[in-house]
Scaffold this motif. Structure first.
Motif, mmCIF file in Angstrom:
data_model
loop_
_atom_site.group_PDB
_atom_site.id
_atom_site.type_symbol
_atom_site.label_atom_id
_atom_site.label_comp_id
_atom_site.label_asym_id
_atom_site.label_seq_id
_atom_site.Cartn_x
_atom_site.Cartn_y
_atom_site.Cartn_z
ATOM 1 N N TYR A 101 2.363 -50.798 -20.281
ATOM 2 C CA TYR A 101 2.346 -51.490 -19.006
ATOM 3 C C TYR A 101 1.672 -52.853 -19.084
ATOM 4 C CZ TYR A 101 4.278 -47.693 -16.241
ATOM 5 O OH TYR A 101 5.130 -46.768 -15.708
ATOM 6 N N ASN A 102 0.973 -53.122 -20.184
ATOM 7 C CA ASN A 102 0.357 -54.441 -20.383
ATOM 8 C C ASN A 102 -0.412 -54.903 -19.147
ATOM 9 O OD1 ASN A 102 1.417 -54.586 -22.968
ATOM 10 N ND2 ASN A 102 3.231 -55.712 -22.327
ATOM 11 N N ARG A 103 -1.357 -54.110 -18.731
ATOM 12 C CA ARG A 103 -2.127 -54.424 -17.538
ATOM 13 C C ARG A 103 -2.977 -55.668 -17.789
ATOM 14 N NH1 ARG A 103 -3.001 -49.659 -14.285
ATOM 15 N NH2 ARG A 103 -4.568 -50.902 -13.203
ATOM 16 N N VAL A 104 -2.668 -56.754 -17.097
ATOM 17 C CA VAL A 104 -3.308 -58.041 -17.384
ATOM 18 C C VAL A 104 -4.752 -58.108 -16.878
ATOM 19 C CG1 VAL A 104 -1.128 -59.292 -17.437
ATOM 20 C CG2 VAL A 104 -2.365 -59.065 -15.267
ATOM 21 N N GLY A 105 -5.154 -57.169 -16.019
ATOM 22 C CA GLY A 105 -6.515 -57.199 -15.504
ATOM 23 C C GLY A 105 -7.388 -56.072 -16.012
ATOM 24 N N ALA A 106 -6.895 -55.311 -17.001
ATOM 25 C CA ALA A 106 -7.621 -54.099 -17.384
ATOM 26 C C ALA A 106 -7.886 -54.013 -18.877
ATOM 27 C CB ALA A 106 -6.837 -52.866 -16.936
ATOM 28 N N HIS A 107 -9.155 -53.784 -19.218
ATOM 29 C CA HIS A 107 -9.457 -53.293 -20.546
ATOM 30 C C HIS A 107 -8.929 -51.858 -20.627
ATOM 31 C CE1 HIS A 107 -12.460 -56.517 -20.156
ATOM 32 N NE2 HIS A 107 -12.557 -56.507 -21.474
ATOM 33 N N CYS A 108 -8.646 -51.380 -21.818
ATOM 34 C CA CYS A 108 -8.232 -49.988 -21.961
ATOM 35 C C CYS A 108 -8.821 -49.415 -23.243
ATOM 36 C CB CYS A 108 -6.722 -49.840 -21.922
ATOM 37 S SG CYS A 108 -5.824 -50.772 -23.166
ATOM 38 N N ILE A 109 -8.955 -48.092 -23.241
ATOM 39 C CA ILE A 109 -9.547 -47.426 -24.394
ATOM 40 C C ILE A 109 -8.920 -46.047 -24.570
ATOM 41 C CG2 ILE A 109 -11.456 -46.435 -23.051
ATOM 42 C CD1 ILE A 109 -13.242 -46.956 -25.544
ATOM 43 N N HIS A 110 -8.590 -45.735 -25.824
ATOM 44 C CA HIS A 110 -8.083 -44.407 -26.165
ATOM 45 C C HIS A 110 -9.287 -43.537 -26.486
ATOM 46 C CE1 HIS A 110 -5.967 -41.631 -29.237
ATOM 47 N NE2 HIS A 110 -5.919 -41.107 -28.020
ATOM 48 N N ALA A 111 -9.737 -42.788 -25.507
ATOM 49 C CA ALA A 111 -10.935 -41.972 -25.663
ATOM 50 C C ALA A 111 -11.010 -40.977 -24.517
ATOM 51 C CB ALA A 111 -12.184 -42.844 -25.667
ATOM 52 N N CYS A 112 -11.797 -39.923 -24.730
ATOM 53 C CA CYS A 112 -12.109 -39.031 -23.620
ATOM 54 C C CYS A 112 -13.533 -39.309 -23.164
ATOM 55 C CB CYS A 112 -11.944 -37.566 -24.039
ATOM 56 S SG CYS A 112 -12.971 -37.050 -25.420
ATOM 57 N N LEU A 113 -13.889 -38.757 -22.028
ATOM 58 C CA LEU A 113 -15.234 -38.930 -21.495
ATOM 59 C C LEU A 113 -16.107 -37.753 -21.917
ATOM 60 C CD1 LEU A 113 -14.392 -40.244 -17.918
ATOM 61 C CD2 LEU A 113 -15.285 -41.544 -19.864
ATOM 62 N N SER A 114 -17.246 -38.067 -22.479
ATOM 63 C CA SER A 114 -18.140 -37.020 -22.958
ATOM 64 C C SER A 114 -18.798 -36.303 -21.787
ATOM 65 C CB SER A 114 -19.208 -37.637 -23.861
ATOM 66 O OG SER A 114 -20.132 -36.645 -24.272
ATOM 67 N N PRO A 115 -18.893 -34.963 -21.848
ATOM 68 C CA PRO A 115 -19.605 -34.220 -20.806
ATOM 69 C C PRO A 115 -21.105 -34.212 -21.006
ATOM 70 C CG PRO A 115 -18.698 -32.699 -22.407
ATOM 71 C CD PRO A 115 -18.254 -34.073 -22.832
ATOM 72 N N THR A 116 -21.571 -34.928 -22.021
ATOM 73 C CA THR A 116 -22.999 -35.051 -22.294
ATOM 74 C C THR A 116 -23.336 -36.534 -22.418
ATOM 75 O OG1 THR A 116 -22.917 -35.116 -24.719
ATOM 76 C CG2 THR A 116 -22.816 -32.942 -23.672
ATOM 77 N N PRO A 117 -24.614 -36.902 -22.334
ATOM 78 C CA PRO A 117 -24.980 -38.320 -22.469
ATOM 79 C C PRO A 117 -25.001 -38.793 -23.920
ATOM 80 C CG PRO A 117 -26.930 -37.032 -22.001
ATOM 81 C CD PRO A 117 -25.771 -36.088 -21.908
ATOM 82 N N TYR A 118 -24.187 -38.181 -24.753
ATOM 83 C CA TYR A 118 -24.076 -38.564 -26.159
ATOM 84 C C TYR A 118 -22.604 -38.583 -26.553
ATOM 85 C CZ TYR A 118 -28.987 -37.240 -26.094
ATOM 86 O OH TYR A 118 -30.317 -37.150 -25.774
ATOM 87 N N PRO A 119 -22.235 -39.422 -27.504
ATOM 88 C CA PRO A 119 -20.840 -39.436 -27.969
ATOM 89 C C PRO A 119 -20.535 -38.190 -28.789
ATOM 90 C CG PRO A 119 -22.168 -40.900 -29.311
ATOM 91 C CD PRO A 119 -23.060 -40.436 -28.189
ATOM 92 N N LYS A 120 -19.275 -37.829 -28.837
ATOM 93 C CA LYS A 120 -18.842 -36.705 -29.653
ATOM 94 C C LYS A 120 -17.387 -36.937 -30.040
ATOM 95 C CE LYS A 120 -18.220 -32.801 -27.489
ATOM 96 N NZ LYS A 120 -18.436 -31.592 -26.662
#
Length: 232
Positions: A101-120
């Motif tokens: 979609y080439n969103r001209v106003g949006a950064h994007c990232i291939h990632a999920c959101l961690s359920p903890t305050p640490y990366p996994k």
């Protein structure tokens, strides 16, 4: 420096934030590509726009954009009201659709959101049709970053709309956000289409109330909350 260096790092570690920006965060597209065929915004987006008095140049964060061929909650805001922000998508196929979609106003990232305050890192299972038409699976490793880390990566700890679909982990993700360091005007939290558990709904409402957010609208697939400090 490898990904494993960040296994137990604090979500606001400056080196970790720099790593996300340099390695995982994709900048907005320089030219528009595909456009959603829908002229009108989704119902929840209409309510968000009205709550914010059709604010121009707002900031959004959307987790789950274009998930399973569903439209984006923020595309209309970007296109019509010149909003900008961040799109988060863990599914590899859906992420490719998002990028198309080439969103001209949006950064994007291939990632999920961690359920903890640490990366996994987790294994993502994709179903594919094999040569004999039986279901086969492709397994992909996907990074999971704390939402607060991503907000720091785009310099947006005070913004207007969070649309959160974390596939059932919404409360856990919200709990990782330090309430004293982040301010969001409107938060949309996904709910399952077959959501018949009043206990789960009550837990979400109670948690949001503890963070001083009140329910303003309940859609079939989303709860919409506004901050008690938000003034229309």
């Amino acid at each position: 420096m490898t990904d494993l260096d960040f296994r137990n790092v604090a979500q606001d570690d400056p080196q970790f934030i720099t790593y996300i920006r340099a390695v995982h965060l994709h900048l907005p597209s320089s030219s528009p590509g595909m456009r959603n065929s829908s002229v009108d915004p989704p119902p929840q987006t209409k309510v968000v726009a009205k709550l914010l008095q059709f604010k121009k140049g707002g900031i959004f964060v959307e987790a789950g954009a274009y998930r399973h061929n569903r439209s984006s909650d923020t595309e209309w805001l970007e296109r019509e009201l010149n909003w900008h922000g961040l799109l988060i998508q863990p599914d590899p196929k859906d992420y490719l659709i998002l990028r198309s979609y080439n969103r001209v106003g949006a950064h994007c990232i291939h990632a999920c959101l961690s359920p903890t305050p640490y990366p996994k890192e987790v294994t993502f299972r994709e179903a594919v049709e094999g040569p004999d038409r039986n279901q086969e699976y492709v397994f992909t490793r996907v990074k999971c970053f704390p939402l607060f880390s991503l907000l720091l990566a785009i310099n947006a700890t005070a913004f207007n709309y969070l649309s959160l679909d974390a596939e059932g982990a919404e409360i856990q993700v919200l709990k990782t956000i330090p309430a004293d360091r982040v301010q969001v005007d409107v938060i949309g939290v996904a709910r399952g289409e077959e959501d018949k558990d009043p206990g789960a709904s009550r837990a979400l409402l109670d948690f949001m109330a503890s963070r001083k957010y009140g329910l303003v609208h309940k859609f079939r697939h989303m709860y919409l909350f506004t901050s008690d400090n938000f003034i229309t």
